[in-house]
Design a protein around this motif. Structure first.
Motif, PDB file in Angstrom:
ATOM      1  N   UNK A 156      58.282  38.997  55.288  1.00  0.00           N
ATOM      2  CA  UNK A 156      58.277  39.498  53.899  1.00  0.00           C
ATOM      3  C   UNK A 156      58.575  38.365  52.921  1.00  0.00           C
ATOM      4  N   UNK A 157      59.500  37.492  53.300  1.00  0.00           N
ATOM      5  CA  UNK A 157      59.849  36.369  52.410  1.00  0.00           C
ATOM      6  C   UNK A 157      58.635  35.462  52.196  1.00  0.00           C
ATOM      7  N   UNK A 158      57.929  35.147  53.286  1.00  0.00           N
ATOM      8  CA  UNK A 158      56.763  34.259  53.146  1.00  0.00           C
ATOM      9  C   UNK A 158      55.622  34.946  52.402  1.00  0.00           C
ATOM     10  N   UNK A 159      55.438  36.238  52.634  1.00  0.00           N
ATOM     11  CA  UNK A 159      54.395  36.960  51.893  1.00  0.00           C
ATOM     12  C   UNK A 159      54.704  36.938  50.403  1.00  0.00           C
ATOM     13  N   UNK A 160      55.962  37.154  50.054  1.00  0.00           N
ATOM     14  CA  UNK A 160      56.348  37.164  48.637  1.00  0.00           C
ATOM     15  C   UNK A 160      56.126  35.776  48.017  1.00  0.00           C
ATOM     16  N   UNK A 161      56.348  34.739  48.809  1.00  0.00           N
ATOM     17  CA  UNK A 161      56.180  33.365  48.307  1.00  0.00           C
ATOM     18  C   UNK A 161      54.723  32.918  48.319  1.00  0.00           C
ATOM     19  N   UNK A 162      53.955  33.538  49.213  1.00  0.00           N
ATOM     20  CA  UNK A 162      52.609  33.062  49.537  1.00  0.00           C
ATOM     21  C   UNK A 162      52.643  31.580  49.933  1.00  0.00           C
ATOM     22  N   UNK A 163      53.684  31.214  50.672  1.00  0.00           N
ATOM     23  CA  UNK A 163      53.837  29.829  51.111  1.00  0.00           C
ATOM     24  C   UNK A 163      54.438  29.759  52.504  1.00  0.00           C
ATOM     25  N   UNK A 164      54.017  28.793  53.312  1.00  0.00           N
ATOM     26  CA  UNK A 164      54.685  28.563  54.594  1.00  0.00           C
ATOM     27  C   UNK A 164      56.091  28.000  54.374  1.00  0.00           C
ATOM     28  N   UNK A 165      56.971  28.264  55.328  1.00  0.00           N
ATOM     29  CA  UNK A 165      58.354  27.768  55.247  1.00  0.00           C
ATOM     30  C   UNK A 165      58.634  26.822  56.412  1.00  0.00           C
ATOM     31  N   UNK A 166      59.109  25.636  56.101  1.00  0.00           N
ATOM     32  CA  UNK A 166      59.598  24.737  57.143  1.00  0.00           C
ATOM     33  C   UNK A 166      61.011  25.182  57.474  1.00  0.00           C
TER      34      UNK A 166
ATOM     35  N   UNK B  28      47.814  34.497  60.469  1.00  0.00           N
ATOM     36  CA  UNK B  28      47.019  33.462  61.154  1.00  0.00           C
ATOM     37  C   UNK B  28      46.119  32.664  60.221  1.00  0.00           C
ATOM     38  N   UNK B  29      45.578  33.285  59.163  1.00  0.00           N
ATOM     39  CA  UNK B  29      44.635  32.514  58.332  1.00  0.00           C
ATOM     40  C   UNK B  29      45.333  31.450  57.477  1.00  0.00           C
TER      41      UNK B  29
ATOM     42  N   UNK C 102      46.957  22.807  59.120  1.00  0.00           N
ATOM     43  CA  UNK C 102      46.388  21.951  60.173  1.00  0.00           C
ATOM     44  C   UNK C 102      45.115  21.266  59.684  1.00  0.00           C
ATOM     45  N   UNK C 103      44.788  20.165  60.342  1.00  0.00           N
ATOM     46  CA  UNK C 103      43.647  19.350  59.924  1.00  0.00           C
ATOM     47  C   UNK C 103      42.344  20.134  60.099  1.00  0.00           C
ATOM     48  N   UNK C 104      41.408  19.958  59.168  1.00  0.00           N
ATOM     49  CA  UNK C 104      40.090  20.550  59.378  1.00  0.00           C
ATOM     50  C   UNK C 104      39.409  19.794  60.516  1.00  0.00           C
ATOM     51  N   UNK C 105      38.464  20.427  61.135  1.00  0.00           N
ATOM     52  CA  UNK C 105      37.693  19.716  62.151  1.00  0.00           C
ATOM     53  C   UNK C 105      38.403  19.574  63.486  1.00  0.00           C
ATOM     54  N   UNK C 106      39.132  20.631  63.889  1.00  0.00           N
ATOM     55  CA  UNK C 106      39.669  20.659  65.269  1.00  0.00           C
ATOM     56  C   UNK C 106      38.500  20.663  66.241  1.00  0.00           C
ATOM     57  N   UNK C 107      38.717  20.139  67.423  1.00  0.00           N
ATOM     58  CA  UNK C 107      37.648  20.219  68.425  1.00  0.00           C
ATOM     59  C   UNK C 107      37.436  21.693  68.786  1.00  0.00           C
ATOM     60  N   UNK C 108      36.233  22.009  69.244  1.00  0.00           N
ATOM     61  CA  UNK C 108      35.889  23.403  69.579  1.00  0.00           C
ATOM     62  C   UNK C 108      36.863  23.953  70.617  1.00  0.00           C
ATOM     63  N   UNK C 109      37.181  23.125  71.611  1.00  0.00           N
ATOM     64  CA  UNK C 109      38.052  23.571  72.694  1.00  0.00           C
ATOM     65  C   UNK C 109      39.477  23.827  72.185  1.00  0.00           C
ATOM     66  N   UNK C 110      40.003  22.907  71.377  1.00  0.00           N
ATOM     67  CA  UNK C 110      41.362  23.098  70.842  1.00  0.00           C
ATOM     68  C   UNK C 110      41.422  24.367  69.993  1.00  0.00           C
ATOM     69  N   UNK C 111      40.403  24.563  69.168  1.00  0.00           N
ATOM     70  CA  UNK C 111      40.365  25.756  68.319  1.00  0.00           C
ATOM     71  C   UNK C 111      40.321  27.026  69.177  1.00  0.00           C
ATOM     72  N   UNK C 112      39.521  26.977  70.238  1.00  0.00           N
ATOM     73  CA  UNK C 112      39.408  28.154  71.120  1.00  0.00           C
ATOM     74  C   UNK C 112      40.775  28.494  71.718  1.00  0.00           C
ATOM     75  N   UNK C 113      41.462  27.474  72.231  1.00  0.00           N
ATOM     76  CA  UNK C 113      42.761  27.711  72.877  1.00  0.00           C
ATOM     77  C   UNK C 113      43.796  28.172  71.848  1.00  0.00           C
ATOM     78  N   UNK C 114      43.820  27.516  70.686  1.00  0.00           N
ATOM     79  CA  UNK C 114      44.790  27.890  69.647  1.00  0.00           C
ATOM     80  C   UNK C 114      44.565  29.327  69.201  1.00  0.00           C
ATOM     81  N   UNK C 115      43.312  29.705  69.021  1.00  0.00           N
ATOM     82  CA  UNK C 115      43.023  31.067  68.556  1.00  0.00           C
ATOM     83  C   UNK C 115      43.356  32.107  69.618  1.00  0.00           C
ATOM     84  N   UNK C 116      43.061  31.770  70.867  1.00  0.00           N
ATOM     85  CA  UNK C 116      43.393  32.679  71.965  1.00  0.00           C
ATOM     86  C   UNK C 116      44.907  32.933  72.021  1.00  0.00           C
ATOM     87  N   UNK C 117      45.681  31.851  71.935  1.00  0.00           N
ATOM     88  CA  UNK C 117      47.140  31.984  72.033  1.00  0.00           C
ATOM     89  C   UNK C 117      47.698  32.700  70.803  1.00  0.00           C
ATOM     90  N   UNK C 118      47.143  32.375  69.631  1.00  0.00           N
ATOM     91  CA  UNK C 118      47.610  33.019  68.401  1.00  0.00           C
ATOM     92  C   UNK C 118      47.347  34.526  68.471  1.00  0.00           C
TER      93      UNK C 118
END
Ligand code: TXA
Ligand code: MG
Length: 333
Positions: free
Chosen positions: A129-139, A65-66, A72-88
């Motif tokens: 495991x693949x992403x952890x080894x890369x330390x990168x997100x994958x599209x 999650x981190x 994602x863009x910095x400065x999400x609205x408080x409400x969007x962040x709350x919902x995104x974090x809840x769902x995550x």
């Protein structure tokens, strides 16, 4: 080449991704065709290999999650962040994709030039495991040709895309079997853009709201992936609005049935999605059964609609889109 994900194959996958190449990767939903999400050239290759139109953006996969802050863009609205974090917290890792305002670091090719990015954490040890080894997100979009049946086994990827993909990691059959549910959190109200592997009921419970499914569109580029036709076998598919009747079918046709048939029929071949009407089992078997029927080179595939609850919503969505590929005479593959 298909390889078991042992140490040597995982090392090779890391080397390929870092070199800007593509790797076929298992997830719990469907197999993905993965590239370094921060490498625009590698991501452009995904569109080429899939023959995918550039207006159809990719999903960015994260290992934890981190990593969200990296895409994602910095400065999400408080409400969007709350919902995104809840769902995550509740659903990741798992078959839920969230659409959020994008960070500058995500190349425009990934998001088709939009200012939002689709993200999820897949629930598959090999992808993680693949992403952890890369330390990168994958599209990674689904690892099929654009518009064709989605791959739920490593062999489907090889059959569909051929040897242009240098490495396909074999993580076995996908446990969920339909793509992730896509929820847009970038507007004032959450919108379900694609029904998928996480049921609408569970999402609604978590959000405490009713979620209409967005209407399909062929034109609106702001709602990509909602194309009217998609997920199609090479064989014409007809969606039956009813369950199969006595003496239905013929010797040139195959049937995708929800549960075992209780009536006499004339179909050349029948694939059963679930022996006891379990929709999760049906979803897990959907594309596999369609791949099998398609390989038989029948004149027609009939498909029974399933109940519209739980994962049934996603199953019927895929079947309807597969049937439309032929009604509209525009086979997208
Ligand atoms: O389960 C899945 O989601 C699989 C696995 C590999 O993770 N991936 C998948 O990707 O189904 P794909 O490319 O077949 O579908 C991605 C869809 C696009 O068609 C598009 O509709 C939607 O995700 N999408 C991506 N970015 C978006 C955005 N910024 N806004 C709205 N929709 C977006
Ligand atoms: Mg796809």
């Amino acid at each position: 080449m298909i390889r078991r994900p042992d140490k040597a194959a995982m090392d090779e996958a890391v080397r390929l991704i870092l070199a800007g190449e593509l790797v076929g990767m298992p997830t719990e939903t469907v197999y993905g065709l993965a590239a370094d999400a921060f490498n625009a050239k590698a991501c452009a290759m995904i569109f080429e290999v899939k023959a995918r139109p550039s207006f159809d953006p990719l999903i960015v996969h994260l290992a934890q999650p981190d990593w969200l802050e990296r895409v994602i863009a910095p400065g999400l609205s408080v409400e969007t962040r709350r919902v995104a974090e809840l769902l995550a917290r509740r659903f990741w890792p798992g078959p839920l994709t969230l659409v959020l305002p994008k960070a500058d670091a995500v190349p425009g090719i990934v998001t088709s030039g939009m200012d939002t990015v689709a993200v999820r954490i897949p629930d598959h040890p090999v992808a993680l495991a693949l992403m952890q080894a890369l330390n990168r997100p994958l599209a990674a979009p689904s690892a099929n040709r654009f518009g064709a049946l989605s791959p739920t086994r490593a062999e489907h990827v090889l059959q569909g895309l051929g040897p242009v993909v240098p490495l396909i990691l074999d993580g076995g059959p996908c446990s969920i079997g339909v793509e992730s549910s896509i929820l847009d959190l970038s507007r004032s109200e959450p919108r379900l853009l694609r029904p998928g592997g996480l049921s609408r009921e569970l999402l609604q419970d978590a959000l405490n709201i009713t979620l209409p499914v967005e209407a399909d569109s062929t034109e609106n580029p702001l709602a990509p992936g909602q194309l009217k036709s998609h997920y199609a076998p090479a064989t014409r598919l007809t969606l039956l609005g009813h369950s199969v009747n006595e003496n239905e079918g013929d010797e040139n046709a195959g049937l995708l049935a929800f549960t075992p048939l209780k009536v006499r029929h004339r179909y050349a071949h029948v694939e059963i999605l679930s022996s006891d009407g379990n929709l999760a089992e049906a979803a897990a078997r959907l594309f596999e059964c369609l791949h099998r029927l398609d390989a038989m080179k029948l004149a027609r595939i009939d498909a029974e609609a399933v109940p519209e609850t739980g994962l049934g919503l996603a199953i019927n969505d895929r079947l309807l889109k597969a049937s439309r590929a032929f009604n509209s005479q525009q086979h997208p593959a």
